[in-house]
Write a protein that holds these residues in place. Structure first.
Motif, PDB file in Angstrom:
ATOM      1  N   MET A  81      33.425  46.190  34.231  1.00  0.00           N
ATOM      2  CA  MET A  81      32.834  45.765  35.501  1.00  0.00           C
ATOM      3  C   MET A  81      31.869  44.599  35.292  1.00  0.00           C
ATOM      4  O   MET A  81      31.768  43.711  36.146  1.00  0.00           O
ATOM      5  CB  MET A  81      32.115  46.946  36.175  1.00  0.00           C
ATOM      6  N   MET A  82      31.180  44.577  34.151  1.00  0.00           N
ATOM      7  CA  MET A  82      30.252  43.470  33.870  1.00  0.00           C
ATOM      8  C   MET A  82      30.979  42.135  33.768  1.00  0.00           C
ATOM      9  O   MET A  82      30.444  41.104  34.164  1.00  0.00           O
ATOM     10  CB  MET A  82      29.510  43.739  32.554  1.00  0.00           C
ATOM     11  N   VAL A  83      32.206  42.148  33.222  1.00  0.00           N
ATOM     12  CA  VAL A  83      32.943  40.890  33.031  1.00  0.00           C
ATOM     13  C   VAL A  83      33.840  40.560  34.226  1.00  0.00           C
ATOM     14  O   VAL A  83      34.413  39.471  34.278  1.00  0.00           O
ATOM     15  CB  VAL A  83      33.797  40.925  31.741  1.00  0.00           C
ATOM     16  N   SER A  84      33.958  41.476  35.164  1.00  0.00           N
ATOM     17  CA  SER A  84      34.812  41.252  36.341  1.00  0.00           C
ATOM     18  C   SER A  84      33.988  40.693  37.483  1.00  0.00           C
ATOM     19  O   SER A  84      33.892  41.290  38.562  1.00  0.00           O
ATOM     20  CB  SER A  84      35.498  42.560  36.746  1.00  0.00           C
ATOM     21  N   THR A  85      33.389  39.522  37.265  1.00  0.00           N
ATOM     22  CA  THR A  85      32.501  38.937  38.279  1.00  0.00           C
ATOM     23  C   THR A  85      33.276  38.349  39.456  1.00  0.00           C
ATOM     24  O   THR A  85      32.779  38.327  40.579  1.00  0.00           O
ATOM     25  CB  THR A  85      31.641  37.831  37.637  1.00  0.00           C
ATOM     26  N   GLU A  86      34.496  37.850  39.194  1.00  0.00           N
ATOM     27  CA  GLU A  86      35.289  37.243  40.262  1.00  0.00           C
ATOM     28  C   GLU A  86      36.573  38.013  40.546  1.00  0.00           C
ATOM     29  O   GLU A  86      37.027  38.075  41.682  1.00  0.00           O
ATOM     30  CB  GLU A  86      35.614  35.791  39.907  1.00  0.00           C
ATOM     31  N   GLU A  87      37.172  38.548  39.511  1.00  0.00           N
ATOM     32  CA  GLU A  87      38.376  39.365  39.667  1.00  0.00           C
ATOM     33  C   GLU A  87      38.386  40.431  38.577  1.00  0.00           C
ATOM     34  O   GLU A  87      37.759  40.283  37.530  1.00  0.00           O
ATOM     35  CB  GLU A  87      39.632  38.498  39.581  1.00  0.00           C
ATOM     36  N   LEU A  88      39.108  41.514  38.831  1.00  0.00           N
ATOM     37  CA  LEU A  88      39.127  42.618  37.894  1.00  0.00           C
ATOM     38  C   LEU A  88      39.838  42.214  36.604  1.00  0.00           C
ATOM     39  O   LEU A  88      40.989  41.754  36.626  1.00  0.00           O
ATOM     40  CB  LEU A  88      39.841  43.828  38.518  1.00  0.00           C
ATOM     41  N   LYS A  89      39.152  42.354  35.482  1.00  0.00           N
ATOM     42  CA  LYS A  89      39.689  41.964  34.195  1.00  0.00           C
ATOM     43  C   LYS A  89      40.355  43.137  33.481  1.00  0.00           C
ATOM     44  O   LYS A  89      40.099  44.305  33.787  1.00  0.00           O
ATOM     45  CB  LYS A  89      38.569  41.409  33.306  1.00  0.00           C
ATOM     46  N   THR A  90      41.211  42.785  32.544  1.00  0.00           N
ATOM     47  CA  THR A  90      41.828  43.771  31.655  1.00  0.00           C
ATOM     48  C   THR A  90      41.139  43.688  30.310  1.00  0.00           C
ATOM     49  O   THR A  90      40.876  42.585  29.807  1.00  0.00           O
ATOM     50  CB  THR A  90      43.331  43.479  31.483  1.00  0.00           C
ATOM     51  N   LEU A  91      40.840  44.835  29.710  1.00  0.00           N
ATOM     52  CA  LEU A  91      40.207  44.887  28.395  1.00  0.00           C
ATOM     53  C   LEU A  91      41.094  45.652  27.429  1.00  0.00           C
ATOM     54  O   LEU A  91      41.708  46.659  27.805  1.00  0.00           O
ATOM     55  CB  LEU A  91      38.837  45.567  28.460  1.00  0.00           C
ATOM     56  N   LYS A  92      41.187  45.158  26.193  1.00  0.00           N
ATOM     57  CA  LYS A  92      41.890  45.875  25.135  1.00  0.00           C
ATOM     58  C   LYS A  92      41.040  45.812  23.879  1.00  0.00           C
ATOM     59  O   LYS A  92      40.425  44.784  23.581  1.00  0.00           O
ATOM     60  CB  LYS A  92      43.275  45.272  24.870  1.00  0.00           C
ATOM     61  N   ILE A  93      41.020  46.908  23.135  1.00  0.00           N
ATOM     62  CA  ILE A  93      40.186  46.984  21.941  1.00  0.00           C
ATOM     63  C   ILE A  93      41.060  47.168  20.705  1.00  0.00           C
ATOM     64  O   ILE A  93      42.121  47.810  20.767  1.00  0.00           O
ATOM     65  CB  ILE A  93      39.136  48.115  22.064  1.00  0.00           C
TER      66      ILE A  93
END
Length: 343
Positions: free
Chosen positions: A229-241
């Motif tokens: 949510m912190m990195v989704s400032t403009e649109e929902l991002k996908t995260l992979k670790i």
């Protein structure tokens, strides 16, 4: 055409080898007296077919070398792109920026790659001291220049100097922090030259890199959604670790992270940008999220974009992308940078 068929074969051969090509890195070409076929932008070497190559008129392409362009780098590169398209016969395919370099090398085939082990050498502080001892003097080495016209002109100049001195065109050109060009009149000879280079580099590598997948911490589900949510400032991002024995070596503390805190190669900038985030307080999840919020907010404010790469101490490498495939590319490219650092 046999020449184009051979070009497709060798492009796929190297493109499908992750030790030679990561993501969209590298390009290949074949030329005869009249035309040159080069990998078109947006096509991957691993799956390229005839439709993935742009065909250019060599006479029109060679005219770029004789023209004068703007001193403003952005305007200059735009002018050159226009001239590249003017020389392009297949108008639906855009040739890559290094096309003129391929045209300047006087062999039928040119294979330009960014292999991890080669760049381990090309990104080393002592590359100038060890290059000739390790790989001989029948080569050209060019200190770092951003990809584009200025790099082409330096390659062209050094090719002329080498040819005048040696009585033949160079077959191997090394670019600092960038990769290698190998040229020959047959694809078999291309493979032979690359095999010889890797044999010599492998012999000089004293420690074999461990390549072990490691488990990701059990409690990641407690903080990864919040970071998303912190990195989704403009649109929902996908995260992979990702966590493995290579990633582990650079997520131990801030000191180990510093070894990959700045980009080694243009590829890394293209896919991962040039700045990243390291989160050190990973023992306590509340402290981890507090640090993540402060650093991500400051990063976006300072740089104007969302970080694509976040490293978390003792947790792993986190990619931030628009979709899963982009995250995989970010992970592969940044892990490649880690491997370059180790080499």
């Amino acid at each position: 055409m046999e020449g184009l068929k051979k070009l497709i074969e060798i492009s796929q051969l190297y493109g499908q080898n992750p030790e030679m090509v990561i993501a969209g890195g590298g390009n290949t070409s074949y030329k005869d007296e009249k035309n040159i076929w080069v990998k078109a932008s947006g096509h991957a070497l691993s799956t390229i077919t005839e439709g993935g190559f742009a065909m250019l008129d060599r006479k029109k392409l060679s005219a770029i070398s004789e023209k004068s362009y703007s001193s403003d780098p952005f305007k200059r590169e735009s002018e050159i792109k226009d001239d590249l398209m003017e020389a392009t016969i297949t108008k639906d395919r855009r040739p890559f920026v290094e096309t003129s370099m391929h045209n300047a090398i006087d062999y039928a085939y040119v294979v330009h790659l960014h292999p991890t082990k080669v760049n381990g050498l090309m990104c080393g502080n002592n590359v100038v001291e060890v290059l000739e001892e390790l790989l001989g003097n029948d080569l050209i080495y060019i200190p770092y220049i951003d990809p584009g016209y200025i790099l082409f002109k330096e390659v062209e100049r050094q090719v002329t100097v080498f040819t005048d001195k040696k009585g033949k065109a160079p077959q191997v050109i090394y670019l600092q922090n960038h990769g290698i060009f190998v040229a020959a009149d047959s694809t078999d000879e291309i493979q032979s030259i690359y095999a010889d280079i890797f044999c010599k580099i492998d012999a000089a590598i004293k420690t074999k890199l461990a390549d072990e997948t490691l488990a990701v911490r059990d409690d990641v589900a407690e903080f990864i959604p919040a970071i998303r949510m912190m990195v989704s400032t403009e649109e929902l991002k996908t995260l992979k670790i990702r966590n493995n024995s290579v990633v582990e070596q650079f997520t131990k503390d801030a000191t180990t992270y510093e070894k990959v805190a700045k980009p080694f190669t243009p590829d890394l900038i293209v896919y991962c940008k040039s700045k990243y985030v390291f989160i050190e307080n990973s023992d306590d999840n509340d402290k981890l999220l507090d640090e993540a919020h402060k650093k991500i907010s400051a990063f976006i404010s300072e740089n104007g974009y969302t970080p694509k790469v976040i490293l978390i101490k003792d947790v792993g490498l986190l990619a931030v992308g628009d979709h899963a495939a982009q995250c995989d590319t970010i992970l592969d490219v940044f892990e490649d940078a880690m491997r370059i650092s180790l080499y």
